[in-house]
Design an enzyme around this catalytic site. Structure first.
Site, PDB file in Angstrom:
ATOM      1  N   ARG A 145      10.149  22.610 167.910  1.00  0.00           N
ATOM      2  CA  ARG A 145       9.728  24.115 167.054  1.00  0.00           C
ATOM      3  C   ARG A 145       7.802  23.826 167.025  1.00  0.00           C
ATOM      4  O   ARG A 145       7.107  22.411 167.035  1.00  0.00           O
ATOM      5  CB  ARG A 145       9.823  23.598 165.432  1.00  0.00           C
ATOM      6  CG  ARG A 145       9.628  24.490 164.904  1.00  0.00           C
ATOM      7  CD  ARG A 145       9.918  23.916 163.618  1.00  0.00           C
ATOM      8  NE  ARG A 145       8.960  24.423 162.411  1.00  0.00           N
ATOM      9  CZ  ARG A 145       8.472  23.580 160.983  1.00  0.00           C
ATOM     10  NH1 ARG A 145       8.749  22.648 160.710  1.00  0.00           N
ATOM     11  NH2 ARG A 145       7.546  24.606 160.143  1.00  0.00           N
ATOM     12  N   ILE A 150      14.777  24.074 147.955  1.00  0.00           N
ATOM     13  CA  ILE A 150      14.911  24.822 146.398  1.00  0.00           C
ATOM     14  C   ILE A 150      15.750  25.987 146.616  1.00  0.00           C
ATOM     15  O   ILE A 150      17.186  25.806 145.858  1.00  0.00           O
ATOM     16  CB  ILE A 150      13.523  25.018 145.669  1.00  0.00           C
ATOM     17  CG1 ILE A 150      12.652  24.308 145.785  1.00  0.00           C
ATOM     18  CG2 ILE A 150      13.497  26.473 144.413  1.00  0.00           C
ATOM     19  CD1 ILE A 150      11.585  23.950 145.298  1.00  0.00           C
ATOM     20  N   GLY A 151      15.695  27.082 147.307  1.00  0.00           N
ATOM     21  CA  GLY A 151      16.515  27.747 147.518  1.00  0.00           C
ATOM     22  C   GLY A 151      18.542  28.255 147.746  1.00  0.00           C
ATOM     23  O   GLY A 151      19.384  28.626 147.304  1.00  0.00           O
ATOM     24  N   GLU A 152      18.831  26.650 148.279  1.00  0.00           N
ATOM     25  CA  GLU A 152      19.676  25.933 148.337  1.00  0.00           C
ATOM     26  C   GLU A 152      20.162  25.482 147.836  1.00  0.00           C
ATOM     27  O   GLU A 152      21.309  25.510 147.156  1.00  0.00           O
ATOM     28  CB  GLU A 152      20.354  24.992 150.384  1.00  0.00           C
ATOM     29  CG  GLU A 152      19.672  25.919 151.244  1.00  0.00           C
ATOM     30  CD  GLU A 152      19.642  25.037 152.178  1.00  0.00           C
ATOM     31  OE1 GLU A 152      19.973  23.990 152.226  1.00  0.00           O
ATOM     32  OE2 GLU A 152      18.326  25.300 153.396  1.00  0.00           O
ATOM     33  N   ASN A 153      19.732  24.687 146.853  1.00  0.00           N
ATOM     34  CA  ASN A 153      20.061  23.905 145.916  1.00  0.00           C
ATOM     35  C   ASN A 153      20.115  24.132 144.399  1.00  0.00           C
ATOM     36  O   ASN A 153      20.854  23.568 143.886  1.00  0.00           O
ATOM     37  CB  ASN A 153      19.378  22.376 146.353  1.00  0.00           C
ATOM     38  CG  ASN A 153      20.554  21.415 147.338  1.00  0.00           C
ATOM     39  OD1 ASN A 153      20.807  21.488 148.144  1.00  0.00           O
ATOM     40  ND2 ASN A 153      18.977  21.557 148.220  1.00  0.00           N
ATOM     41  N   ASN A 176      12.187  18.537 165.912  1.00  0.00           N
ATOM     42  CA  ASN A 176      11.284  19.214 165.170  1.00  0.00           C
ATOM     43  C   ASN A 176       9.875  19.127 164.166  1.00  0.00           C
ATOM     44  O   ASN A 176       9.880  18.047 163.120  1.00  0.00           O
ATOM     45  CB  ASN A 176      12.137  19.811 164.239  1.00  0.00           C
ATOM     46  CG  ASN A 176      10.964  20.540 162.475  1.00  0.00           C
ATOM     47  OD1 ASN A 176      10.460  20.813 162.735  1.00  0.00           O
ATOM     48  ND2 ASN A 176      11.968  21.665 161.884  1.00  0.00           N
ATOM     49  N   GLU A 222      17.135  24.840 160.743  1.00  0.00           N
ATOM     50  CA  GLU A 222      16.572  25.607 162.044  1.00  0.00           C
ATOM     51  C   GLU A 222      16.445  25.349 163.824  1.00  0.00           C
ATOM     52  O   GLU A 222      16.489  25.536 164.436  1.00  0.00           O
ATOM     53  CB  GLU A 222      14.871  24.798 162.016  1.00  0.00           C
ATOM     54  CG  GLU A 222      13.569  26.145 160.202  1.00  0.00           C
ATOM     55  CD  GLU A 222      12.469  25.516 159.887  1.00  0.00           C
ATOM     56  OE1 GLU A 222      12.113  25.961 159.811  1.00  0.00           O
ATOM     57  OE2 GLU A 222      13.353  23.626 159.324  1.00  0.00           O
ATOM     58  N   ARG A 249       0.952  23.655 147.750  1.00  0.00           N
ATOM     59  CA  ARG A 249       0.189  25.159 148.039  1.00  0.00           C
ATOM     60  C   ARG A 249       0.010  25.891 146.893  1.00  0.00           C
ATOM     61  O   ARG A 249       1.330  25.933 146.801  1.00  0.00           O
ATOM     62  CB  ARG A 249      -0.081  25.498 149.441  1.00  0.00           C
ATOM     63  CG  ARG A 249       0.273  24.841 150.872  1.00  0.00           C
ATOM     64  CD  ARG A 249       0.539  25.079 151.887  1.00  0.00           C
ATOM     65  NE  ARG A 249       2.058  24.073 152.043  1.00  0.00           N
ATOM     66  CZ  ARG A 249       2.930  24.372 152.979  1.00  0.00           C
ATOM     67  NH1 ARG A 249       2.579  25.923 153.902  1.00  0.00           N
ATOM     68  NH2 ARG A 249       3.385  23.955 153.495  1.00  0.00           N
ATOM     69  N   HIS A 270      12.599  31.720 152.160  1.00  0.00           N
ATOM     70  CA  HIS A 270      12.705  30.180 152.758  1.00  0.00           C
ATOM     71  C   HIS A 270      11.782  29.395 151.138  1.00  0.00           C
ATOM     72  O   HIS A 270      10.409  29.870 151.279  1.00  0.00           O
ATOM     73  CB  HIS A 270      11.867  30.089 153.559  1.00  0.00           C
ATOM     74  CG  HIS A 270      12.052  28.138 154.122  1.00  0.00           C
ATOM     75  ND1 HIS A 270      13.432  28.326 154.702  1.00  0.00           N
ATOM     76  CD2 HIS A 270      11.151  27.691 153.787  1.00  0.00           C
ATOM     77  CE1 HIS A 270      12.247  26.816 155.414  1.00  0.00           C
ATOM     78  NE2 HIS A 270      11.972  26.443 154.510  1.00  0.00           N
ATOM     79  N   GLY A 316       7.630  24.141 151.582  1.00  0.00           N
ATOM     80  CA  GLY A 316       6.869  25.226 151.858  1.00  0.00           C
ATOM     81  C   GLY A 316       7.729  26.723 151.657  1.00  0.00           C
ATOM     82  O   GLY A 316       8.904  26.513 151.387  1.00  0.00           O
ATOM     83  N   HIS A 351       7.124  29.912 158.543  1.00  0.00           N
ATOM     84  CA  HIS A 351       8.908  30.001 158.993  1.00  0.00           C
ATOM     85  C   HIS A 351       9.778  31.226 159.207  1.00  0.00           C
ATOM     86  O   HIS A 351      11.050  31.541 158.525  1.00  0.00           O
ATOM     87  CB  HIS A 351       8.728  29.782 157.342  1.00  0.00           C
ATOM     88  CG  HIS A 351       8.869  29.127 156.534  1.00  0.00           C
ATOM     89  ND1 HIS A 351       8.438  29.588 154.988  1.00  0.00           N
ATOM     90  CD2 HIS A 351       9.048  28.106 156.232  1.00  0.00           C
ATOM     91  CE1 HIS A 351       7.992  28.352 154.824  1.00  0.00           C
ATOM     92  NE2 HIS A 351       7.422  27.211 155.546  1.00  0.00           N
ATOM     93  N   GLY A 403      10.907  26.581 149.496  1.00  0.00           N
ATOM     94  CA  GLY A 403      11.173  24.598 149.731  1.00  0.00           C
ATOM     95  C   GLY A 403       9.988  23.553 149.537  1.00  0.00           C
ATOM     96  O   GLY A 403       8.853  24.386 149.170  1.00  0.00           O
TER      97      GLY A 403
HETATM   98  P1  AMP Z   1      12.581  21.573 151.276  1.00  0.00           P
HETATM   99  O1  AMP Z   1      11.208  21.488 151.810  1.00  0.00           O
HETATM  100  O2  AMP Z   1      13.140  23.411 152.726  1.00  0.00           O
HETATM  101  O3  AMP Z   1      13.018  20.404 152.224  1.00  0.00           O
HETATM  102  O4  AMP Z   1      12.417  21.419 149.960  1.00  0.00           O
HETATM  103  C1  AMP Z   1      12.087  20.526 149.705  1.00  0.00           C
HETATM  104  C2  AMP Z   1      12.186  20.242 147.888  1.00  0.00           C
HETATM  105  O5  AMP Z   1      13.557  21.362 147.823  1.00  0.00           O
HETATM  106  C3  AMP Z   1      11.942  19.220 147.151  1.00  0.00           C
HETATM  107  O6  AMP Z   1      10.889  18.841 146.891  1.00  0.00           O
HETATM  108  C4  AMP Z   1      12.151  19.499 145.911  1.00  0.00           C
HETATM  109  O7  AMP Z   1      11.953  20.369 145.405  1.00  0.00           O
HETATM  110  C5  AMP Z   1      14.490  20.514 146.030  1.00  0.00           C
HETATM  111  N1  AMP Z   1      15.436  20.502 145.937  1.00  0.00           N
HETATM  112  C6  AMP Z   1      16.249  19.565 146.956  1.00  0.00           C
HETATM  113  N2  AMP Z   1      17.176  19.578 146.382  1.00  0.00           N
HETATM  114  C7  AMP Z   1      16.947  20.245 144.790  1.00  0.00           C
HETATM  115  C8  AMP Z   1      17.700  20.359 143.393  1.00  0.00           C
HETATM  116  N3  AMP Z   1      19.414  20.403 143.183  1.00  0.00           N
HETATM  117  N4  AMP Z   1      17.016  21.266 142.289  1.00  0.00           N
HETATM  118  C9  AMP Z   1      16.321  21.892 142.801  1.00  0.00           C
HETATM  119  N5  AMP Z   1      15.491  21.605 143.271  1.00  0.00           N
HETATM  120  C10 AMP Z   1      15.488  20.673 144.804  1.00  0.00           C
END
Ligand code: AMP
Length: 597
Positions: free
Chosen positions: A66, A307-310, A7, A364, A216, A183, A187, A155, A185
């Protein structure tokens, strides 16, 4: 089958190795890649080479890659051949931060594992069958066509995966659900997954449109870009850098692009950090409302990505005041929601919430491994023989006598364009077809002239004209419907000749042999590759030395399948996975019952 997944992101390469039971054998990530040799940054090429060394001790049976951008024509994962590499290359200008690295990684992997299949799984593919109203920008369509400007969406692997997990959790088939997947993150994008299909998504021609992202901007009035360019302060490249690398959470907060740090700063009273959080949440909420409206309802909202997960607090902000939509957040569940490899989803709404909200751990790599395995198995089966489709608009064939009455005694048909069947051509001449209720103007004459008049229309035309026309094979007009034709020089009342053409497939004898059918056979045909898959029964095979392989259907049938250019069909039983085949079989059974009843 052990599948290695590569990926390639813009500044990282992730890899994962799955065994035949989808168990993760090993995984890893090389980050902060770049071309900055002064800072001894590892390049993508070096990172990929290091990954191959790491997995050297394992048996690799297939490699899944990917790929961010495959364009509008690729709707499925593909076994990689030169055409697929060309498509990835063609879309480098649309995804300059991703496609070049994916292509290089594929080529390196092919060198290291030359004897195993390589499969490309595309971020754009899940969105490739979005309706035209969702893919089209309201700009001059000639300009759009010349520059390939349309919405693609990205995505897709993550949206499709998250939607699948949500459907499993809800214990309902995906094709009965209207989901909004977010999604979120570095992105970020939203997707309206309507009955299993992406029908809208927030990223557009490039991954810059839509939600607020790490760096972005997402949606910005295009007028702002014009003024910035006019101001002279930014060159095109500088504006690109501003929107892609210096905007979003970073630009808003002035802190960085990591939401965790922004949340800390906001808690300490930093106003720009608060603004960043509010704009991010507001934009996401706005898209939820828009997609619920676009789908005419929503069954569940799905959060995924870093962000969505955490971030429970970001999910709360996004879902606040959505009770009117039937979505009621359970504060405790939201706070406690935790997704990881053993627990890939969590429900965060109350039991009385009509619309459920679910957190899903995106995966993914697993999705790419699954698709890779599916493609490899599919290519091991005999490839289906596809049939090009031609859509026949209403037209007429005339006798010499009728032609003379309509166009004058001295007139002869004027060929305008050759048709695909040898010897057949469209003419300049057009007639008006008149029925008791209405008339249809500009119905094209096809040449050469024939021994019998024959006017071919669709069921919709028939209703419009107010005439019941029988479904007939071409040439079989005896006892068909009467109709009046009008030309510039006269009018003819035909006592018969109006038909609705029986759908058919022209075949050369070699084609008939290849498909194992004979002249006059009735077959069922599956049409895929349009916007709505369709199975047509009662299709007649017509075999002749002069014929070229082509299926002819009318405009009603083409519209029912929402066919575009270059559509193809497959003789049933069709090359689809078992589930889809079951659906087709059911469909045929229902049609049979309807006819009997
Ligand atoms: P991704 O691109 O899906 O890996 O998402 C990365 C982004 O998720 C990071 O830049 C953080 O801003 C956010 N993130 C990860 N963990 C947390 C958390 N516990 N609380 C808030 N934001 C988080």
């Amino acid at each position: 089958m052990n599948v290695l997944v590569i990926n390639c992101g813009s500044s990282s390469v992730k890899f994962a190795l799955f065994d035949g039971d989808e168990q993760l054998v090993t995984q890893g990530k090389r980050e902060r890649l770049g071309s900055d040799t002064a800072q001894h940054k590892e390049t993508h090429k070096e990172a990929v080479a290091a990954i191959f060394e790491t997995v050297a001790e394992y048996q690799i049976d297939a490699v899944g890659h990917r790929v961010v951008h495959g364009g509008a024509d690729i709707t499925q994962p593909q076994q990689i051949d030169q055409a697929v590499l060309d498509a990835i290359e063609e879309h480098i200008p649309d995804a300059p931060m991703h496609n070049p690295f994916s292509k290089a990684a594929i080529e390196s992997a092919q060198d290291v594992f030359p004897s195993v299949p390589h499969v490309a799984v595309f971020d754009t593919a899940f969105h490739a069958r979005m309706p035209r109203r969702a893919t089209t920008y309201a700009i001059d369509q000639d300009v759009a066509e010349r520059h390939g400007i349309r919405r693609f969406g990205f995505h897709g692997i993550s949206h499709e995966y998250a939607a699948g997990i949500a459907a499993e959790f809800l214990e309902r088939p995906l094709n009965e659900l209207r989901l909004i997947t977010l999604h979120l993150g570095n992105g970020a994008s939203a997707c309206a997954v309507e009955f299993g299909r992406s029908t809208e998504t927030s990223m557009g021609n490039t991954p810059l449109e839509g939600l607020v992202m790490g760096t972005r901007s997402g949606d910005v009035d295009a007028g702002v870009l014009l003024s910035l360019l006019r101001s002279g302060e930014f060159t095109v490249d500088e504006l690109d850098d501003l929107l892609n690398n210096k905007s979003g959470l970073l630009g808003l907060s002035g802190q960085g692009n990591d939401l965790r740090e922004i949340q800390h700063a906001a808690a300490d009273g930093d106003d720009r950090a608060r603004l960043a959080i509010n704009v991010f949440a507001h934009r996401a909420r706005k898209y939820i409302g828009a997609y619920a409206a676009a789908m005419g309802g929503v069954d569940a909202i799905v959060f995924t990505g870093g962000i969505g997960e955490n971030s429970a607090s970001m999910r709360r902000r996004i879902l606040q005041r959505l009770e009117f939509l039937g979505c009621v957040l359970d504060e405790d569940r939201n706070h406690d929601a935790s997704v990881h490899s053993d627990q890939d989803h969590a429900l965060i709404t109350t039991p009385r919430s009509r619309v459920e909200a679910i957190v899903v751990k995106t995966n993914e790599e697993l999705m790419i491994a699954r698709e890779t395995k599916r493609v490899v198995h599919a290519t091991e089966r005999p490839t289906p023989k596809t049939i090009p489709i031609a859509i026949s608009a209403r037209h007429c064939h005339l006798t010499e006598e009728t032609f003379a009455t309509l166009f004058g005694a001295d007139a002869t048909p004027t060929p305008m364009k050759d048709l695909s069947q040898p010897g057949q051509y469209a003419c300049e001449e057009q007639v008006t077809v008149i029925g008791p209720r209405n008339q249809i103007e500009r119905v094209r004459l096809l040449g050469p002239l024939r021994k019998a008049n024959q006017v071919e229309i669709s069921r919709t035309d028939e209703f419009h004209l107010g005439i019941d026309a029988p479904v007939r094979r071409s040439g079989n007009v005896r006892g068909s419907a009467p109709v009046t034709l009008k030309g510039p020089e006269g009018t003819v009342k035909l006592t018969e000749g109006l038909i609705c053409a029986h759908r058919h497939i022209h075949m050369h004898p070699d084609d008939a042999e290849a498909f194992a059918v004979s002249d006059g056979d009735e077959v069922a045909v599956a049409i895929t590759g349009g916007n709505r898959d369709l199975v047509l029964g009662d299709v007649t095979i017509r075999v002749h030395e002069n014929f070229r392989l082509e299926m002819h259907i009318d405009t009603d049938e083409a519209n029912a399948a929402e066919l575009g250019k270059n559509a193809t069909a497959t003789l049933s039983p069709v090359d689809v996975d078992d589930d889809a085949y079951a659906v087709y079989t059911e469909l045929a059974a229902t049609a049979a019952l309807t006819r009997l009843g």
